[in-house]
Each structure stands twice: as C-alpha cells, then as structure tokens.
Design a protein around this motif. Structure first.
Motif, PDB file in Angstrom:
ATOM      1  N   ALA A 291       0.871  -1.125   0.169  1.00  0.00           N
ATOM      2  CA  ALA A 291      -0.468  -0.202   0.340  1.00  0.00           C
ATOM      3  C   ALA A 291       1.062   1.320  -0.221  1.00  0.00           C
ATOM      4  O   ALA A 291       0.415   2.398   0.130  1.00  0.00           O
ATOM      5  CB  ALA A 291      -1.431   0.294   0.466  1.00  0.00           C
ATOM      6  N   ARG A 292       2.003   0.745  -0.314  1.00  0.00           N
ATOM      7  CA  ARG A 292       3.275   2.279   0.139  1.00  0.00           C
ATOM      8  C   ARG A 292       2.897   2.753   1.464  1.00  0.00           C
ATOM      9  O   ARG A 292       3.415   4.060   0.909  1.00  0.00           O
ATOM     10  CB  ARG A 292       2.811   2.877  -1.035  1.00  0.00           C
ATOM     11  N   GLU A 293       2.765   2.130   2.296  1.00  0.00           N
ATOM     12  CA  GLU A 293       2.542   3.128   3.377  1.00  0.00           C
ATOM     13  C   GLU A 293       3.261   3.045   4.696  1.00  0.00           C
ATOM     14  O   GLU A 293       4.255   3.423   5.096  1.00  0.00           O
ATOM     15  CB  GLU A 293       1.385   2.461   4.432  1.00  0.00           C
ATOM     16  N   LEU A 294       4.420   1.635   4.222  1.00  0.00           N
ATOM     17  CA  LEU A 294       5.538   1.846   4.481  1.00  0.00           C
ATOM     18  C   LEU A 294       7.357   1.061   3.560  1.00  0.00           C
ATOM     19  O   LEU A 294       6.487   0.804   2.434  1.00  0.00           O
ATOM     20  CB  LEU A 294       5.170   0.037   5.138  1.00  0.00           C
ATOM     21  N   THR A 295       7.859   0.681   3.658  1.00  0.00           N
ATOM     22  CA  THR A 295       9.244   1.227   2.890  1.00  0.00           C
ATOM     23  C   THR A 295       9.598  -0.517   3.264  1.00  0.00           C
ATOM     24  O   THR A 295       9.083  -1.398   4.213  1.00  0.00           O
ATOM     25  CB  THR A 295      10.560   1.809   3.247  1.00  0.00           C
ATOM     26  N   LEU A 296      10.663  -1.240   2.254  1.00  0.00           N
ATOM     27  CA  LEU A 296      10.592  -1.616   2.075  1.00  0.00           C
ATOM     28  C   LEU A 296      11.693  -2.298   3.417  1.00  0.00           C
ATOM     29  O   LEU A 296      12.021  -3.351   4.098  1.00  0.00           O
ATOM     30  CB  LEU A 296      11.990  -2.352   1.062  1.00  0.00           C
ATOM     31  N   GLY A 297      12.821  -0.920   3.988  1.00  0.00           N
ATOM     32  CA  GLY A 297      13.487  -0.836   4.974  1.00  0.00           C
ATOM     33  C   GLY A 297      12.137  -0.956   6.735  1.00  0.00           C
ATOM     34  O   GLY A 297      13.106  -1.648   7.343  1.00  0.00           O
ATOM     35  N   ASP A 298      11.270  -0.741   6.237  1.00  0.00           N
ATOM     36  CA  ASP A 298      10.434  -1.220   7.473  1.00  0.00           C
ATOM     37  C   ASP A 298      10.109  -2.744   7.244  1.00  0.00           C
ATOM     38  O   ASP A 298      10.894  -3.076   8.950  1.00  0.00           O
ATOM     39  CB  ASP A 298       9.327  -0.997   6.786  1.00  0.00           C
ATOM     40  N   LEU A 299       9.931  -3.197   5.928  1.00  0.00           N
ATOM     41  CA  LEU A 299       9.718  -4.283   6.398  1.00  0.00           C
ATOM     42  C   LEU A 299      10.884  -5.394   6.760  1.00  0.00           C
ATOM     43  O   LEU A 299      11.026  -6.235   8.079  1.00  0.00           O
ATOM     44  CB  LEU A 299       9.868  -5.042   4.887  1.00  0.00           C
ATOM     45  N   VAL A 300      11.846  -5.026   6.780  1.00  0.00           N
ATOM     46  CA  VAL A 300      13.634  -5.284   6.962  1.00  0.00           C
ATOM     47  C   VAL A 300      13.561  -5.335   9.719  1.00  0.00           C
ATOM     48  O   VAL A 300      13.926  -6.589   9.242  1.00  0.00           O
ATOM     49  CB  VAL A 300      14.961  -4.614   6.521  1.00  0.00           C
ATOM     50  N   LEU A 301      13.245  -3.829   9.375  1.00  0.00           N
ATOM     51  CA  LEU A 301      13.459  -3.249  10.595  1.00  0.00           C
ATOM     52  C   LEU A 301      12.353  -4.147  11.622  1.00  0.00           C
ATOM     53  O   LEU A 301      12.425  -5.123  12.622  1.00  0.00           O
ATOM     54  CB  LEU A 301      12.735  -1.959  11.161  1.00  0.00           C
ATOM     55  N   VAL A 302      11.046  -4.979  10.674  1.00  0.00           N
ATOM     56  CA  VAL A 302       9.961  -5.403  11.658  1.00  0.00           C
ATOM     57  C   VAL A 302      10.376  -6.882  11.447  1.00  0.00           C
ATOM     58  O   VAL A 302      11.227  -7.622  12.796  1.00  0.00           O
ATOM     59  CB  VAL A 302       8.999  -5.311  10.892  1.00  0.00           C
ATOM     60  N   ASN A 303      11.126  -6.976  11.044  1.00  0.00           N
ATOM     61  CA  ASN A 303      11.995  -8.945  10.134  1.00  0.00           C
ATOM     62  C   ASN A 303      12.989  -8.410  11.460  1.00  0.00           C
ATOM     63  O   ASN A 303      13.632  -9.861  12.606  1.00  0.00           O
ATOM     64  CB  ASN A 303      12.504  -9.207   8.874  1.00  0.00           C
ATOM     65  N   GLY A 304      14.100  -8.123  11.332  1.00  0.00           N
ATOM     66  CA  GLY A 304      15.577  -7.858  12.806  1.00  0.00           C
ATOM     67  C   GLY A 304      14.701  -7.859  13.903  1.00  0.00           C
ATOM     68  O   GLY A 304      15.239  -8.116  15.033  1.00  0.00           O
ATOM     69  N   LEU A 305      13.883  -7.030  14.045  1.00  0.00           N
ATOM     70  CA  LEU A 305      13.170  -6.660  15.648  1.00  0.00           C
ATOM     71  C   LEU A 305      13.083  -7.836  16.413  1.00  0.00           C
ATOM     72  O   LEU A 305      12.514  -8.536  16.863  1.00  0.00           O
ATOM     73  CB  LEU A 305      12.232  -5.565  15.764  1.00  0.00           C
ATOM     74  N   LEU A 306      11.598  -8.477  15.144  1.00  0.00           N
ATOM     75  CA  LEU A 306      11.490 -10.172  15.937  1.00  0.00           C
ATOM     76  C   LEU A 306      12.251 -10.919  15.996  1.00  0.00           C
ATOM     77  O   LEU A 306      12.258 -11.519  17.096  1.00  0.00           O
ATOM     78  CB  LEU A 306       9.998 -10.514  14.871  1.00  0.00           C
ATOM     79  N   ILE A 307      13.280 -11.297  15.209  1.00  0.00           N
ATOM     80  CA  ILE A 307      14.570 -12.172  15.095  1.00  0.00           C
ATOM     81  C   ILE A 307      15.104 -11.236  16.635  1.00  0.00           C
ATOM     82  O   ILE A 307      15.703 -12.840  17.592  1.00  0.00           O
ATOM     83  CB  ILE A 307      15.445 -12.004  14.352  1.00  0.00           C
ATOM     84  N   GLN A 308      15.900 -10.780  16.665  1.00  0.00           N
ATOM     85  CA  GLN A 308      16.034  -9.928  17.919  1.00  0.00           C
ATOM     86  C   GLN A 308      15.669 -10.662  20.157  1.00  0.00           C
ATOM     87  O   GLN A 308      16.079 -10.241  20.217  1.00  0.00           O
ATOM     88  CB  GLN A 308      16.527  -9.070  18.195  1.00  0.00           C
ATOM     89  N   LEU A 309      14.258 -10.167  19.371  1.00  0.00           N
ATOM     90  CA  LEU A 309      13.450 -10.730  20.372  1.00  0.00           C
ATOM     91  C   LEU A 309      12.845 -11.989  20.610  1.00  0.00           C
ATOM     92  O   LEU A 309      13.105 -12.417  21.844  1.00  0.00           O
ATOM     93  CB  LEU A 309      12.380  -9.467  20.146  1.00  0.00           C
ATOM     94  N   TYR A 310      12.242 -12.404  19.581  1.00  0.00           N
ATOM     95  CA  TYR A 310      12.123 -13.935  19.983  1.00  0.00           C
ATOM     96  C   TYR A 310      13.290 -14.817  20.093  1.00  0.00           C
ATOM     97  O   TYR A 310      12.944 -16.396  20.656  1.00  0.00           O
ATOM     98  CB  TYR A 310      11.215 -14.156  17.965  1.00  0.00           C
TER      99      TYR A 310
END
Length: 614
Positions: A291-310
């Motif tokens: 929907a162009r509300e988030l960037t690819l960087g945001d996708l990488v950010l969420v994935n990185g945060l999840l990995i570091q949390l889980y």
C-alpha cells in the motif's frame, strides 16, 4: 465428587507450597550479592548498553536499505550508516562480554561462600544427623546446589532481565514507527509464550524433582557399594550389587525419558507461538509495503526486531526451566543449612580450664532414642594422669562414654565435668582440642601417610610428624616403603594392615599431644601378637595423661588404676584387677572365659585371616 474436588484443591495447595519454597531461595542469596553491589550495578549498566546497541542494529539496517533504494535516493554509498551498523554489532558483543567479566567474580564468590557455609554447618551438626544421612545422596545435593547458584545468578541477570528490557525497547520502537496492531500482536505473543512456558515447566518440575531423587538414590547405592568393596568380594555379591544399582538406574531412566518427552512438547509449543506471531506481523508489514505506507526498510526493521526479540525469548523457556531447576537444587542444599544443630556452643561458652585434666561423670543418663535408655546414673572420676578402664559385654554402653565426652551428643541427665566445668558450658573446639582418641576401627583419609599423621595437628612440621611416627614405632616401616611418608594409604586406609593403621592412629594421637586420651577398643581387631606390640605403645603414650580405656580384652587393662564393669548401662563392679578377680563376680567370670578362649586359640594355631598376616 466432593472428595475428588477436595483432593484436587489439596494438590493445588501443595504445588503452590512447593513453588513458594522454591522461590524462597532467591532472597537467601541477597546477602552474598550485597558484598559486590557495585559490580552488580556496573554489570547491569553494561547489560543495558548491550541491549540498546542490539535494538539499534535493525534501526540502522532499515536506514541502510532505504538509502540504497533507487526510487527514494540517489545511489550514494551510505558509508556512515555501514560504519554505525558495524559499530553497533561490535558494541553488542563487547558490552555483553564486559558484563560477564564484571559479574563472574560475584557468582564465584557467592558459590564459594555458600558452599563453605554448608560444609561448615555439616561438620557442626550432630553425629546423629550423619548416622541417619546417606553421604552419597547428600554430596550430590551439595554438588547440584552449588552449581544451581551459578545457574540462577547467571540466568536471572543474563536471560530474564535482558529479555524484559529488550521487549520494552522493541515495543517502544514498534509503537513509535508503526500502528498499535504491531504492538498488540507482539505483546499478546509474549504473554501467551510466557504463560505456556511457565505452565509446562511447572508440570515438568515434578518430573525433574523425582528424577533428582532417583539420581541421588542411585549415586548413594553406588558409593555405598564401592566403599564396601571388600565385603562385596567376600560374599561374591558383585552381580547382586549390579542388579540393585541397575534397579535404581532403571527407575531414573523412566523419569529421564518422561523429562525429555515433556521438553519436546515445550519446544514445539514455543515454536508454534513464535511462528504464528511472526507470520501475522510480516503479513501486516507486507500489506503496508504494497500500500506504499511502509518501505522495504520497514519490512527489514520488523523482521530484525522480531528475530532479536524471539531468539532470546525462545531462550527464555530454557532459562526459566534452568532457574526452576536451580532453585529446586538450591532448596535441597539450603535445607541442609536449616538442619537443627542438636549440639551447639552455649552463649558465652568458655575454654577448657587450664591444668592437668580431671574428668568426672556425675549421675549421667543417656539414650540415643528417648524410648530406650543406654546409660543409667553413671558416676565415676578419672583423676589427673590416672587410667580408668571400662569393660563389659557388647551393647553395655562403653563406646557411648567416649561419644559423650567428645560431646557428639548431650547427656539427658546428670553432667560430665572437665576440671570441674560442665562440658555443655565449654567451647566444643576447646574441649575436643584437649582430647585424642585411638579408635577400634581407624579410618584414614585417602591421602599420604604423612598427611594422615599430620592430621593430628595440621600445623606440625615434617620433623614433628617423623618424631611422632618414631614414638609409635612405625617410622621404620614407613621408611621402607618406595615413597616413604608420601605413600598413599588408599580409600579408608585399605592399603595398610590393621596393625599399621593402628600405629598411624597412635602417631596421630601422639602428635596432637592431648591432656585426655581415649582408647576405644584400640586393639580388639588385632591378633594377640600385634596387640601385645601395640599395647606397649598405648601404655607409653598414656603415661602422664588422663586416660579412659574402653576395652573388650581384659588383658589390656590389668594395670588400670580403676576398672569399671558395665552391664546394660550400669556400673555393676569397680576396682583394680586383682581385687575384682578376688571378688569372683562378673569381671572374674569374663577373665576366666577370655583365658579359656586364649588357650583354645593357641591350640588351633594362627588365624590365616588375621590382620597381622596381611
């Protein structure tokens, strides 16, 4: 139905009670940590720095990805961001290692001090406790307990606190950069994960406790069997001992299999919770990119945060299990510290009065069990430098006198006095420093002959040890050994014969140089020839000392200043050897019986299994 509900309620209360007992060990550790409070504070600061750097990594990675997107920026190498990314990676590891370096002395010192406290307390407990306790199981409890201290402190600081801190940081980033749904899914997943982990782990705790008990039981059987190696061989019972040991191992095997199966269930459940949460968050993030509300960087950010949390959250399950197990192990060890000291120094306890020792038993009553009294109104006195002998049938209470004089137990009636002072008002260390004993069964440490003799006075020099060995007439034997005084005696001294062990015990007593000497049937396990040789040495070290001789063979107490004849805890005769023989009572009958046994033994010839022949 009511009874069933009541039973379940009782089980829940019991489980809650066990949980309370498990967690109570945590505040018991605080005094040991307080000594290094500044190290704890610095370690926590390094921990916070490591986690901030760790959460900063995906934030920088997002900016790197966005800066490399040709649709948003000119293609310029984001060198500063790449350097920052590397620096944060390095800082995460560096601060974590610094945290470990700072905190390790805290863990090791706490472990050392608690282990020492348990060791001292065990030595301070009464002989009754050690006679009732199984040494193999107790040693395993202490071993697991000290290991549990390190586990608990490490996981509490390096696992629980980091996960909580990282969750708060990740939640803050998600709330600041994304909408509430990201935070809600993350929070819900963490809550479900923790609840599931705790629920399954509590169930597994009962299995681990039972496994621990069976492990200790198996270890006790193994140690008991190995300590009695000769007895096993005498009766050809190797297979019997192996079967008993295997029975214990088999029961432990069943619980260990259940433990591993429950672990598999826990791991699968944790993985499922994480997988569902991660999938939902990535779906939301992918929808935002489309929907162009988030960037690819945001996708990488969420994935990185999840990995570091889980990843650490997944480790939290193991951490919680280990913490619970550590608390179970520590609870057993701290339980030893709570064992009541049956015999303890009274407030303001005094030293043994100076001067030549006078020992007096004043109407002493005693029983190991309140339902069975051993001594009844026992009264006698040993003047300075005098020798009093106690004889009688087995079970008459002879060896109990030595245990009471050493204050392994307190009398239940009357008093024991040394130089007019009730020994219950004296410091135990001072009392026992004034006494030395040559026991019937000399048990030696699995160390050198020098160590075992020096044990009588650990501060003694090697020359003093050798002088004591000469006085005990064992120096020539030791010198003839390949390693001399450094020769190892084996477990319980099994490499030495009975006579050699007794001479080591005599040398140890000589080195202690006590005012009061006890010979507790010191020659009853020896053959006649060895007994005569050692008896001369016993007589020599008894001169000038207040001496209590507990004897089975009457020939060893003929020169005593007074002989007490015991029968069922009472003195039935007393006097010197000649007078007792002339009286024709119990002592005379014992003498006649032993003389007849001696004549019969001489006719049969030497016993091939005699200690002197080994």
């Amino acid at each position: 139905m009511t009874a069933e509900l009541a039973g379940r309620a009782g089980q829940r209360q019991g489980a809650a009670g066990r949980g309370d007992r498990d967690w109570r060990v945590v505040p018991m550790l605080l005094p040991y940590l307080w000594e290094y409070k500044w190290r704890v504070v610095v370690a926590l600061l390094f921990l916070v720095a490591a986690k901030v750097a760790n959460v900063g990594v995906p934030l920088v990675l997002k900016d790197i990805v966005d800066s490399l997107d040709s649709k948003q920026t000119v293609l310029v190498l984001p060198l500063a961001l790449l350097v920052a990314y590397g620096a944060l990676r390095l800082a995460t590891v560096l601060f974590a290692e610094l945290r470990d370096v700072v905190f390790v002395p805290v863990t090791q010192r706490a472990t050392r001090r608690i282990a020492l406290a348990v060791f001292r307390h065990l030595h301070a407990l009464s002989l009754r406790f050690h006679l009732d306790r199984q040494t193999g199981g107790m040693s395993r409890d202490i071993e697991r307990g000290t290991r549990g201290i390190s586990t608990l402190l490490s996981f509490m600081l390096f696992s629980i606190i980091p996960v909580v801190l990282e969750f708060l940081l990740v939640a803050a980033v998600l709330f600041a950069k994304f909408d509430w749904r990201f935070v809600a899914i993350t929070f819900a997943a963490v809550v479900v994960y923790i609840a599931f982990t705790i629920g399954i782990t509590e169930w597994r705790t009962a299995i681990r406790k039972k496994a621990n008990e069976l492990d200790s039981h198996a270890n006790t059987r193994a140690i008991d069997s190995l300590l009695n190696y000769e007895t096993v061989k005498y009766f050809n019972n190797e297979d019997y001992e192996a079967r008993r040991y295997d029975e214990s191992l088999q029961r432990y095997e069943v619980m260990a299999v259940r433990n591993e199966a429950s672990l598999g269930l826990l791991n699968v459940g944790q993985a499922a919770i994480i997988a569902v949460a991660a999938t939902l968050l990535m779906i939301l993030c992918a929808q935002g990119v489309v929907a162009r509300e988030l960037t690819l960087g945001d996708l990488v950010l969420v994935n990185g945060l999840l990995i570091q949390l889980y990843i650490p959250l997944n480790f939290l399950g193991m951490a919680y299990r280990e913490i619970k197990q550590a608390m179970i192990d520590m609870e057993r060890m701290f339980g030893l510290l709570e064992e009541h000291r049956e015999v303890d120094d009274a407030p303001g306890a005094l030293e043994v009065p100076e001067g030549p020792a006078t020992v007096r038993f004043d109407r002493v009553d005693f029983g190991y069990d309140p339902r069975r009294q051993i001594l009844h109104g026992m009264s006698f006195e040993i003047p300075p430098a005098a020798k009093v002998a106690v004889v009688g049938a087995s079970g008459a209470g002879k060896s109990t006198l030595a245990r009471l004089l050493y204050r392994f137990y307190d009398v239940t009636g009357g008093a024991i006095l040394v130089n007019g002072a009730d020994i219950r008002g004296l410091r135990q260390a001072s009392l026992r420093a004034a006494i030395a004993i040559v026991p019937q069964d000399t048990v030696l440490f699995n160390d050198s002959i020098h160590y075992n003799i020096q044990y009588g006075r650990p501060s003694a020099t090697r020359e003093e040890v050798i002088a004591a060995a000469r006085a005990a007439h064992i120096h020539d034997f030791i010198s003839g050994l390949p390693d001399g005084y450094d020769s190892m005696v084996g477990e319980r001294g099994l490499k030495l014969s009975g006579g050699e062990k007794q001479r080591v015990a005599i040398a140890r007593a000589i080195l202690k140089n006590p005012r009061i000497m006890i010979f507790d049937e010191a020659t009853s396990a020896l053959d006649s020839r060895t007994e005569q040789a050692i008896q001369q040495e016993l007589d020599a070290i008894a001169r000038g000392r207040t001496t209590l001789v507990i004897a089975h063979r009457l020939s060893t107490v003929m020169d005593a200043d007074e002989i007490l004849v015991l029968d069922q805890g009472r003195i039935v005769e007393r006097g010197r050897h000649g007078a007792l023989l002339a009286r024709g009572g119990a002592y005379a009958q014992m003498w006649a019986l032993q003389q007849q046994e001696k004549l019969d033994a001489e006719r049969r010839g030497p016993d091939p299994l005699s200690p002197a022949q080994t």
